[in-house]
Scaffold this motif. Sequence first.
Motif, short mmCIF file in Angstrom:
data_model
loop_
_atom_site.label_atom_id
_atom_site.label_comp_id
_atom_site.label_asym_id
_atom_site.label_seq_id
_atom_site.Cartn_x
_atom_site.Cartn_y
_atom_site.Cartn_z
N ASP A 79 1.76 7.94 -13.34
CA ASP A 79 1.60 9.28 -13.66
C ASP A 79 2.05 10.18 -12.51
O ASP A 79 2.56 11.11 -12.70
N ASP A 80 1.61 9.79 -11.31
CA ASP A 80 2.00 10.42 -10.01
C ASP A 80 3.07 10.00 -9.22
O ASP A 80 3.41 10.33 -7.80
N SER A 81 3.83 8.64 -9.58
CA SER A 81 4.65 8.01 -8.57
C SER A 81 5.62 7.11 -9.52
O SER A 81 5.71 6.88 -10.50
N ARG A 109 10.09 -9.57 -0.02
CA ARG A 109 9.85 -8.98 -1.19
C ARG A 109 8.84 -7.95 -0.83
O ARG A 109 7.85 -8.26 -0.13
N MET A 110 9.11 -6.84 -1.41
CA MET A 110 8.26 -5.65 -1.02
C MET A 110 7.98 -4.74 -2.31
O MET A 110 8.55 -4.91 -3.31
N ASN A 111 6.81 -3.96 -1.98
CA ASN A 111 6.56 -2.78 -3.11
C ASN A 111 6.50 -1.63 -2.36
O ASN A 111 6.18 -1.48 -1.52
N ALA A 112 6.98 -0.49 -2.87
CA ALA A 112 7.17 0.62 -2.36
C ALA A 112 6.38 1.63 -3.43
O ALA A 112 7.22 1.77 -4.55
N PHE A 113 5.47 2.44 -3.08
CA PHE A 113 5.10 3.77 -4.03
C PHE A 113 5.34 4.91 -3.59
O PHE A 113 5.10 5.22 -2.43
N PHE A 114 6.23 5.54 -4.18
CA PHE A 114 6.86 6.70 -4.18
C PHE A 114 5.79 7.77 -4.56
O PHE A 114 6.04 8.07 -5.86
#
Length: 168
Positions: A79-81, A109-114
């Motif tokens: 919803d917001d990312s 390995r990474m995760n990015a929340f924009f």
Amino acid sequence: MKDLTDLQARRERLVLDHFADETKQDFDAVLGTFPHPHYELIPSGEVHDGIADVRQYYIDTRRAFPDQRHEIIQLRHADDSVIVEFWLLGTHRGPLKGIPPTGNSFRCRMNAFFIFEGDRLVCERVYFDTLTMLRQLLVGVPAAHVGALVGSLLGQPSPAHAPEAATA
């Protein structure tokens, strides 16, 4: 696959441009993707806020890893990312928070929340396993030096500078 809404498409384009500009080391363009740049690196607890602070983060990390780059695995919308799962790769050619260059490469390995407010990017929040990266960077470093190097990365004094233990 579900079609993207106009908002999702704009957000996705911004995130993909952000990734591409980071790899090109066009930091003015990357900074321009935010109205107010804000990074949160969850494993270390670091927060980089504002143009000068985020620019210095870019300078420091690219000094340590001049060939830093990404391989996107998956991109998802919330919803917001925009959530991006990716590989971060690089070669340790310069100092990293007290760790001298080892010349070793890493792949983590990474995760990015924009995080967005409407179509405005307000935060990049990055999650990764520090041990995965350190294991690769410290290969070949003598075991006697590993503790001090990891301690410097964590902001802890080396044993030579640590206060003496209190006696009971």
